[in-house]
Structures are given as C-alpha cells and as structure tokens.
Design an enzyme around this catalytic site. Structure first.
Site, mmCIF file in Angstrom:
data_model
loop_
_atom_site.group_PDB
_atom_site.id
_atom_site.type_symbol
_atom_site.label_atom_id
_atom_site.label_comp_id
_atom_site.label_asym_id
_atom_site.label_seq_id
_atom_site.Cartn_x
_atom_site.Cartn_y
_atom_site.Cartn_z
ATOM 1 N N GLN A 164 -13.443 -18.455 -6.306
ATOM 2 C CA GLN A 164 -12.744 -19.707 -6.583
ATOM 3 C C GLN A 164 -11.797 -20.041 -5.436
ATOM 4 O O GLN A 164 -11.629 -19.275 -4.498
ATOM 5 C CB GLN A 164 -11.967 -19.625 -7.897
ATOM 6 C CG GLN A 164 -10.898 -18.568 -7.941
ATOM 7 C CD GLN A 164 -10.203 -18.497 -9.301
ATOM 8 O OE1 GLN A 164 -10.665 -19.057 -10.292
ATOM 9 N NE2 GLN A 164 -9.078 -17.805 -9.355
ATOM 10 N N ASP A 195 -14.316 -4.787 -5.241
ATOM 11 C CA ASP A 195 -12.874 -4.640 -5.416
ATOM 12 C C ASP A 195 -12.298 -4.216 -4.069
ATOM 13 O O ASP A 195 -12.497 -3.080 -3.623
ATOM 14 C CB ASP A 195 -12.583 -3.582 -6.485
ATOM 15 C CG ASP A 195 -11.094 -3.425 -6.779
ATOM 16 O OD1 ASP A 195 -10.271 -3.884 -5.966
ATOM 17 O OD2 ASP A 195 -10.754 -2.826 -7.819
ATOM 18 N N TYR A 251 5.588 -11.869 -1.494
ATOM 19 C CA TYR A 251 4.437 -12.618 -0.975
ATOM 20 C C TYR A 251 4.639 -12.940 0.502
ATOM 21 O O TYR A 251 3.745 -12.719 1.331
ATOM 22 C CB TYR A 251 4.249 -13.905 -1.775
ATOM 23 C CG TYR A 251 3.106 -14.759 -1.288
ATOM 24 C CD1 TYR A 251 1.784 -14.399 -1.535
ATOM 25 C CD2 TYR A 251 3.343 -15.933 -0.575
ATOM 26 C CE1 TYR A 251 0.726 -15.180 -1.090
ATOM 27 C CE2 TYR A 251 2.298 -16.721 -0.127
ATOM 28 C CZ TYR A 251 0.994 -16.347 -0.390
ATOM 29 O OH TYR A 251 -0.051 -17.129 0.064
ATOM 30 N N VAL A 256 -1.746 -25.340 -1.620
ATOM 31 C CA VAL A 256 -3.132 -25.794 -1.771
ATOM 32 C C VAL A 256 -3.457 -25.906 -3.256
ATOM 33 O O VAL A 256 -3.121 -25.022 -4.050
ATOM 34 C CB VAL A 256 -4.106 -24.813 -1.091
ATOM 35 C CG1 VAL A 256 -5.534 -25.350 -1.145
ATOM 36 C CG2 VAL A 256 -3.689 -24.559 0.357
ATOM 37 N N SER A 269 -5.478 -20.910 -8.703
ATOM 38 C CA SER A 269 -4.314 -20.021 -8.643
ATOM 39 C C SER A 269 -3.014 -20.812 -8.760
ATOM 40 O O SER A 269 -2.097 -20.419 -9.495
ATOM 41 C CB SER A 269 -4.331 -19.229 -7.332
ATOM 42 O OG SER A 269 -3.118 -18.527 -7.140
ATOM 43 N N ARG A 285 8.324 -30.856 -2.475
ATOM 44 C CA ARG A 285 8.475 -30.197 -1.178
ATOM 45 C C ARG A 285 7.331 -30.521 -0.223
ATOM 46 O O ARG A 285 7.316 -30.027 0.907
ATOM 47 C CB ARG A 285 8.623 -28.691 -1.362
ATOM 48 C CG ARG A 285 7.379 -27.951 -1.775
ATOM 49 C CD ARG A 285 7.690 -26.495 -2.078
ATOM 50 N NE ARG A 285 6.482 -25.686 -2.184
ATOM 51 C CZ ARG A 285 6.453 -24.423 -2.601
ATOM 52 N NH1 ARG A 285 7.589 -23.833 -2.948
ATOM 53 N NH2 ARG A 285 5.325 -23.751 -2.658
#
Length: 245
Positions: A16, A58, A147, A180, A184, A205
């Site tokens: 995705q 994975d 992150y 984007v 998610s 923003r």
C-alpha cells in the site's frame, strides 16, 4: 520502450501507499518488479498487474531476507520503503517504541542492503533507493522524535553507502517526502482524539494547501530508478511541496 525496460527492481512495503504506487509505476515503465510486504492479503492484489511478482517478506527478519536474496539472480534496483511513524516527543517514546522504530526503519534497510549489495558489486552496477523523510535531519517536526531520528539515520546510511561504493558502479539515494496522503496517514489521523482537528492541523502545515499523493512520489522514484538519474548519488531528494522552506 519504457524508461525502466529490462530492469529488475526489488522493493519492500509494496502492499500500500508509496510502495504500491511505486511498484505499479515501475511495472508500467517496463521493469520486472519483485514486490515484497508482510501483508500477504494486500500484497496479492498486485499479482493481477503485468510485470509484478510478489513475495511475503518480514524485513525485520535477517534469515528471511538472506533466503530471499539467495533466490534472486539479478537485481538492478533495490528500493527500501518499509517504515513506521511513531507519534510523540522523546518523553512519549518508551524504549520498546525506540527499538521497534529503529529496527523497522533503519536496521531493515541495513539488512536488505547488506544482502543485495554483493550481487550488485558482482554485476559492477546497482542502484539503491531508501525512503527517508523531510522529518529527519532536514527539518525538526513536532511529535516525531524517534521517527525523525530514524529518518536522519537513513540519510546518513544512504550517504555512507554512496561514498563507499561510488567507484564500483553503485548509486545510493534517498527520497524525503513531506506529508503524503496514504493509508498510513489516514490511520494516524483516525487514531487521534479529534480526527477532524488532526486533519486540519496536517493541512495547515502544507504550504501548497494539500498533501502529496503517493503517485507523485512514485514518479520521482521512477526517475531515481532510471538511467536518467545516472549522475545522481548520495542525495536526499526532497519532495515536500515547500514544507521545509
């Protein structure tokens, strides 16, 4: 003839978002795409598209990666997309959150590159693209502590690989998007206490007044995967609608 005709491209997190959009864009340009993801159900949806074959993988498991790499005879482009966005400051980030993000966002790229780079060196050519972010060493972003730390590490990894192997026919770049519109992002918005306010804050923003689409980022990835970018290496390529200005 497509811009990627005959190239073999392996990419992660292809089920995705940017990964899926890139897999489709690569295939449209003539590449043989080996799309991997941990989500088998979503991944299978790509099998209907010409030029794409799928593999459940994975990327946090070294043994799986090494086995997968041993089955690939030729690779022209490795695109590392897999990652996770943790929300919060350093005070909201427990050790398990830090370790999980570092493992998925950075260590997985280390494992994938280490597994596939020897094949590229044997071919005397290869192209590695890593997914980073503007939220990294490029721009400090609120509530993106771990992150941003991981994505800054990806930029450092990218530059190191590029510098070490530039004279052996290897290129390595990273893509640094802003916000984007992906599944998610929508999941993160819906997880907030007030999704409407969260969406408004995200949009406020954006200097362009909108999010990037996954397809826009995929077009940049096509360029980086193609021979058109042959003189580009070690570069964090920003696509953020001016957010970092």
């Amino acid at each position: 003839m497509g811009r990627l005709e005959g190239k073999v491209i392996v990419l992660t997190a292809a089920a995705q978002g940017i990964g899926r959009a890139s897999a489709l864009a690569f295939a449209r340009e003539g590449a043989k795409v080996i799309a991997t993801d941990i989500n088998e159900a979503k991944l299978q949806e790509l099998e209907n598209y010409p030029g794409i074959q799928t593999r459940v993988l994975d990327v946090t498991k070294k043994r799986q990666i090494d086995q997968f790499a041993s089955e690939i005879e030729k690779i022209d482009v490795l695109f590392n997309v897999a990652g996770f966005v943790h929300h919060g400051t350093i005070l909201d980030c427990e050790e398990k959150d830090w370790d999980f993000s570092m493992n998925l966002n950075v260590r997985s790229m280390y494992l994938m590159i280490k597994a596939f780079l020897p094949k590229m060196l044997a071919q005397k050519s290869g192209n590695i693209i890593n997914m980073s972010s503007v939220a990294s060493s490029i721009k400090g972003v609120e509530n993106r502590c771990v992150y941003s730390a991981t994505k800054a590490a990806v930029i450092g990894l990218t530059k190191s690989v590029a510098a070490d192997f530039i004279q052996q026919g290897i290129r390595c770049n990273c893509v640094c998007p802003g916000t984007v519109d992906t599944p998610s992002l929508q999941e993160r918005i819906q997880a907030r206490d007030d999704p409407k306010e969260a969406l408004k804050a995200f949009l406020n923003r954006q200097k362009t007044g909108r999010f990037a689409s996954a397809e826009e980022v995929a077009l940049l990835c096509v360029y980086l995967a193609s021979d058109e970018s042959a003189y580009v290496t070690g570069t964090p390529v920003v696509i953020d609608g001016g957010w970092s200005l």
